[in-house]
Design a protein around this motif. Sequence first.
Motif, PDB file in Angstrom:
ATOM      1  N   GLU A   2       0.822  -1.207   0.000  1.00 36.97           N
ATOM      2  CA  GLU A   2       0.000   0.000   0.000  1.00 36.97           C
ATOM      3  C   GLU A   2       0.857   1.259   0.000  1.00 36.97           C
ATOM      4  N   GLY A   3       2.139   1.057  -0.179  1.00 42.86           N
ATOM      5  CA  GLY A   3       3.026   2.220  -0.282  1.00 42.86           C
ATOM      6  C   GLY A   3       3.427   2.789   1.054  1.00 42.86           C
ATOM      7  N   ARG A   4       3.185   2.056   2.127  1.00 38.03           N
ATOM      8  CA  ARG A   4       3.594   2.554   3.445  1.00 38.03           C
ATOM      9  C   ARG A   4       4.982   2.035   3.777  1.00 38.03           C
ATOM     10  N   PRO A   5       5.814   2.869   4.411  1.00 35.34           N
ATOM     11  CA  PRO A   5       7.165   2.415   4.758  1.00 35.34           C
ATOM     12  C   PRO A   5       7.100   1.291   5.780  1.00 35.34           C
ATOM     13  N   VAL A   6       7.819   0.220   5.516  1.00 32.65           N
ATOM     14  CA  VAL A   6       7.890  -0.874   6.489  1.00 32.65           C
ATOM     15  C   VAL A   6       9.311  -1.078   6.984  1.00 32.65           C
ATOM     16  N   GLN A   7      10.241  -0.519   6.278  1.00 29.43           N
ATOM     17  CA  GLN A   7      11.643  -0.715   6.650  1.00 29.43           C
ATOM     18  C   GLN A   7      12.465   0.447   6.094  1.00 29.43           C
ATOM     19  N   PHE A   8      13.430   0.872   6.902  1.00 32.25           N
ATOM     20  CA  PHE A   8      14.350   1.900   6.431  1.00 32.25           C
ATOM     21  C   PHE A   8      15.754   1.295   6.391  1.00 32.25           C
ATOM     22  N   VAL A   9      16.440   1.496   5.292  1.00 32.44           N
ATOM     23  CA  VAL A   9      17.785   0.941   5.139  1.00 32.44           C
ATOM     24  C   VAL A   9      18.766   2.107   5.020  1.00 32.44           C
ATOM     25  N   SER A  10      19.692   2.185   5.980  1.00 31.76           N
ATOM     26  CA  SER A  10      20.672   3.269   5.967  1.00 31.76           C
ATOM     27  C   SER A  10      22.043   2.708   5.622  1.00 31.76           C
ATOM     28  N   VAL A  11      22.675   3.329   4.661  1.00 29.86           N
ATOM     29  CA  VAL A  11      24.042   2.946   4.290  1.00 29.86           C
ATOM     30  C   VAL A  11      24.944   4.126   4.617  1.00 29.86           C
ATOM     31  N   MET A  12      25.932   3.853   5.472  1.00 31.33           N
ATOM     32  CA  MET A  12      26.788   4.937   5.949  1.00 31.33           C
ATOM     33  C   MET A  12      28.217   4.748   5.469  1.00 31.33           C
ATOM     34  N   GLU A  13      28.728   5.782   4.874  1.00 31.08           N
ATOM     35  CA  GLU A  13      30.150   5.798   4.501  1.00 31.08           C
ATOM     36  C   GLU A  13      30.875   6.656   5.535  1.00 31.08           C
ATOM     37  N   ASN A  14      31.993   6.163   5.969  1.00 28.09           N
ATOM     38  CA  ASN A  14      32.776   6.957   6.910  1.00 28.09           C
ATOM     39  C   ASN A  14      33.542   8.029   6.129  1.00 28.09           C
ATOM     40  N   THR A  15      33.094   9.238   6.277  1.00 24.53           N
ATOM     41  CA  THR A  15      33.718  10.320   5.519  1.00 24.53           C
ATOM     42  C   THR A  15      34.555  11.209   6.436  1.00 24.53           C
ATOM     43  N   THR A  16      34.843  10.673   7.632  1.00 26.03           N
ATOM     44  CA  THR A  16      35.547  11.495   8.617  1.00 26.03           C
ATOM     45  C   THR A  16      36.890  11.982   8.087  1.00 26.03           C
ATOM     46  N   GLU A  17      37.636  11.015   7.499  1.00 27.98           N
ATOM     47  CA  GLU A  17      38.960  11.403   6.998  1.00 27.98           C
ATOM     48  C   GLU A  17      38.833  12.451   5.905  1.00 27.98           C
ATOM     49  N   ARG A  18      37.866  12.156   4.991  1.00 26.53           N
ATOM     50  CA  ARG A  18      37.656  13.105   3.901  1.00 26.53           C
ATOM     51  C   ARG A  18      37.230  14.456   4.457  1.00 26.53           C
ATOM     52  N   LYS A  19      36.376  14.374   5.497  1.00 22.29           N
ATOM     53  CA  LYS A  19      35.872  15.613   6.100  1.00 22.29           C
ATOM     54  C   LYS A  19      37.015  16.387   6.744  1.00 22.29           C
ATOM     55  N   LYS A  20      37.898  15.610   7.407  1.00 20.02           N
ATOM     56  CA  LYS A  20      39.039  16.276   8.038  1.00 20.02           C
ATOM     57  C   LYS A  20      39.889  16.966   6.983  1.00 20.02           C
ATOM     58  N   ALA A  21      40.075  16.194   5.872  1.00 27.36           N
ATOM     59  CA  ALA A  21      40.856  16.781   4.776  1.00 27.36           C
ATOM     60  C   ALA A  21      40.151  18.015   4.248  1.00 27.36           C
ATOM     61  N   GLU A  22      38.802  17.882   4.142  1.00 28.22           N
ATOM     62  CA  GLU A  22      38.043  19.034   3.657  1.00 28.22           C
ATOM     63  C   GLU A  22      38.149  20.199   4.630  1.00 28.22           C
ATOM     64  N   GLN A  23      38.103  19.810   5.933  1.00 30.35           N
ATOM     65  CA  GLN A  23      38.202  20.868   6.943  1.00 30.35           C
ATOM     66  C   GLN A  23      39.559  21.553   6.867  1.00 30.35           C
ATOM     67  N   THR A  24      40.592  20.707   6.613  1.00 28.22           N
ATOM     68  CA  THR A  24      41.924  21.296   6.474  1.00 28.22           C
ATOM     69  C   THR A  24      41.944  22.232   5.274  1.00 28.22           C
ATOM     70  N   ILE A  25      41.371  21.706   4.164  1.00 23.11           N
ATOM     71  CA  ILE A  25      41.337  22.539   2.964  1.00 23.11           C
ATOM     72  C   ILE A  25      40.504  23.786   3.237  1.00 23.11           C
ATOM     73  N   HIS A  26      39.388  23.543   3.958  1.00 25.94           N
ATOM     74  CA  HIS A  26      38.510  24.673   4.282  1.00 25.94           C
ATOM     75  C   HIS A  26      39.248  25.682   5.142  1.00 25.94           C
ATOM     76  N   ARG A  27      39.990  25.121   6.117  1.00 32.63           N
ATOM     77  CA  ARG A  27      40.715  26.021   7.002  1.00 32.63           C
ATOM     78  C   ARG A  27      41.734  26.830   6.197  1.00 32.63           C
ATOM     79  N   LEU A  28      42.419  26.080   5.299  1.00 26.52           N
ATOM     80  CA  LEU A  28      43.413  26.773   4.481  1.00 26.52           C
ATOM     81  C   LEU A  28      42.745  27.795   3.572  1.00 26.52           C
ATOM     82  N   ALA A  29      41.544  27.384   3.075  1.00 26.60           N
ATOM     83  CA  ALA A  29      40.866  28.267   2.129  1.00 26.60           C
ATOM     84  C   ALA A  29      40.152  29.408   2.834  1.00 26.60           C
ATOM     85  N   TYR A  30      39.731  29.147   4.074  1.00 26.51           N
ATOM     86  CA  TYR A  30      38.891  30.138   4.736  1.00 26.51           C
ATOM     87  C   TYR A  30      39.537  30.801   5.949  1.00 26.51           C
ATOM     88  N   PHE A  31      40.684  30.304   6.333  1.00 29.64           N
ATOM     89  CA  PHE A  31      41.307  30.913   7.518  1.00 29.64           C
ATOM     90  C   PHE A  31      42.712  31.388   7.186  1.00 29.64           C
TER      91      PHE A  31
END
Length: 903
Positions: free
Chosen positions: A442-471
């Motif tokens: 009937e189109g009602r949600p019965v299950q939610f499937v979450s797929v998580m990628e660990n992007t912490t390292e990438r985020k840190k790199a982005e933060q570093t780049i961001h820091r370099l770019a923005y600070f």
Amino acid sequence: MRFLPRSLLNRVFLLFACISGILMMGSMVMFLHGQMTREIDDANDTGTMVIEIVAQAVADAAVVNDLDSIKRTLDAAVNRTPFGSARYIEVHGAPVVSRAPLRESDAPRIIQEMVKERLPDFNRVIEVGGRDYGVLRLGFLSESVSDYLWWTFVRTALFGMLAMAAGLLVVRWLLARWLSNLGHLQYFVDQIQAGRLDAKASVSTDAPVEIRRTLEQFNSVAARFVSTLQHEKQRAEVTLHSIADGVMTLDPERRIVYANVAAERILGQPAGSMQGRALDSVLPMQGGEGAGGGPFVKVELPDNHAAVLELSRAPLQDQQGSVSGEVLAFRDVTQDHYIRRELQRVSLAVQHAASAILTTDAAGRIDYVNPTFTAMTGYAFEEVCGKTPAFLKSRKVKPAVYVELWAAVRAGRIWRGELVNRCKDGSELWCGLTISVVLDHEGRPVQFVSVMENTTERKKAEQTIHRLAYFDSLTTLPNRRMFMEHAEESVATASRREHPLFVGYLDLDGFKHVNDSLGHHIGDSLLAAVGQRITGCLRSGDFLGRIGGDEFALLLPDASVETARRIGHSIIETFDRPFLIGGHDIQISTSIGVSLFPADGLDVANLLRRADMALYKAKEMGKRQLVLFSEDIETDKLERSQLELALHAALARKELRVHYQPKIELGSGRIVGAEALMRWNHPDKGPIGPDRFIPIAEESRLIIPMGRWIIDETCRQIREWSDAGMRGIKVAVNISAVQFRSPDLAGDIERIVASHGISPDQLELEVTESVLMEDPAGVAAIMARLRLIGLTIAIDDFGTGYSSLAYLKTFPVSVLKIDRTFVRDLETDTNDKGIAEAIVSMAAVLGMRVVAEGVETAAQAGILQAMGCGLAQGYFFGKPMDKTLFEDHWRDRQADGALAIAG
Ligand SMILES: Nc1nc2c(ncn2[C@@H]2O[C@@H]3COP(=O)(O)O[C@H]4[C@@H](O)[C@H](n5cnc6c(=O)[nH]c(N)nc65)O[C@@H]4COP(=O)(O)O[C@H]3[C@H]2O)c(=O)[nH]1
């Protein structure tokens, strides 16, 4: 009770026979007893009668003592009476005895004993005429009585037994007839078992009412039972035909007995064609049972396509409990099988996926996490099962993100985004998250499937780049880019809330000097310290960025004008305290220009531009100034822009002129030189002073061509004066800082000087003290080159900067010009006088000449001369004038210089 017969008939018959036998025995005993009594009584009666008769006869004979007669009488009595012995015992004589011959009795001894007991001897005294002659004694012959009784009994018993036997036969026949009705039950059961469900137990007409009723009830119950059975059978058949699973029954040899519709459909064969065939021929299992794994078998169906069946089997048992076949149920799970395989593959993939996978039910409660999730977050499945994933929240994600997430997934859409979660150990986990929704029919949600990628390292790199770019790495403050982005946001927020926003622009006065004199590393440290100090003056919501070398910008949201002023002044005042950097006490100041949203601009560019204008104004006003933007500033700026344009045109149209202010030798009063000063007569606005247009020309770098033009014009004029005999006039030209740093200044001047054929020592270049501050090494090199050409260099406005004696020594400077601010109050201000004296003495030590500027009075000229200042210029000697006037003036002065001084 083992001895009881098994059949009811025999039991009833035996019972009846036993009872009949017992009754007959009793009857016989009673009959025997009665017969005996009667016989005894009859014998006694007969004996009484016989003894009287015999006694009479004996008496008659006794009287006559006729013993023979007596003997005969006694014999007769023995022979013709029941008595077996007769005896006459004469009182005084011998007894006369007659006895019947002895014989054996047929009767049993017990009867004999009983008879003997009951038949006593008869005794009769023979008395005649009062005299007793003797005693007559008669003894019964008990054997004959016993025999009689016995044979009577035997005959009676025989008859009774015959009668009883006949009776028993009749009884047995009747019982057998009646009970045979019960036997119909067995027949009935056999019929039912044979499948003839319409069979009935028949009842004979003379059947006892109990049996009749029982059978009738049985028939009735059986009919109901059969009806129920037929109904159940029908239902079972309908069920078997309607179920989706194939069902077959097999006989013990595994031949097919029955197949339902589903079996026909699955196997593709009609039930009729399968019946009686061996299972294996209908259902050939590849590799045997279990080859498909567990209850699954692979079979080859008639249309040659392979299928996977899920098989279950159960034995069929007959009433005795022995196996009479089996039931085989199966379903075509080919599709399920491959789906299951697929699921196994997917499950394996999920298990070993590099991404963390988490599933929840419709209520958002976790029902699965894969090992990667555990490895990534530190949470084991047991710890999170049944919980919502809220425990992962780091509180660093804006609630709006979750709102958007839930809106998407509840609507059945895939949500992709990035969240900051928190691991079990408290560390932050950046996740690239994809949430998919499983919907029901009937189109009602019965299950939610979450797929998580660990992007912490990438985020840190982005933060570093961001820091370099923005600070800014030096001050760790936001850089220009970040400041601009934040400013955009702040303006949008202020606009939305209709709140004011102040934008401040500030730069450091004297930073360049510090940088150049103390080195870049000190300059860098100073900038970092400045950043900290300014930050210390700000409120929590204020924003500071470093947007250029020594330029900082501020955002002061929600502030009143008073607050903005207070913050601005506190920043300015915080610079009053020297900065201690690398062992140096550094004193610098700052000026701030401020603009206000929305009054001064609706976008960041305008606000910054106007703050910059205000800063410019502040700079114009001197150091340590806070200026709030006003329309006047912009008007002024606009005017400057217009002037700049006009100046371009003026240069092209040769509207610029040179005026010359004479330089006087104080000792002689003669004109020894002049300062060339630019003049501009605007076609509409009239004359515009250099104080107004020179800064504009410097700012637009127009000063470079203008400066070249005035050098050229001056050299031409020197040449003209030389040619006209006005020799020895050394003319100084102002070189602004921008011009001084212009490429190949020395080469340009050399070419100009050479082109006019004048001596280079007739040209002097005046540079301000501030020029020395910026890039001292570069300045010194340029000066050395100029000196090499033969030009002399004068330091203009000396005393207003920070030049030290030691510092000056490093430059090839020939002339120091005392700034006119020291000359102005020379007569009254001892400080100014002291400074002027110090400059004069210092110049003497360094071998430099000194020119005092702005000499307006004779007294000033006298004081200067008295302190050893050799040269002077000022209104007192002559204002800047055109060449004709100058020439006249020169001639006058040449004629009588001293008079001029005195005048
Ligand atoms: N109150 C007073 N003022 C006196 C007196 N004697 C001279 N002055 C003024 O003092 C200024 C001296 O020039 P400056 O200090 O180099 O200051 C100059 C110089 O810095 C600049 N300037 C003028 N011409 C040029 C030029 O060709 N090139 C460059 N780069 N700057 C120039 O503009 C400034 C202003 O020039 P002017 O308006 O011509 O102003 C001149 C002059 O008219 C006096 O006794 N009292």
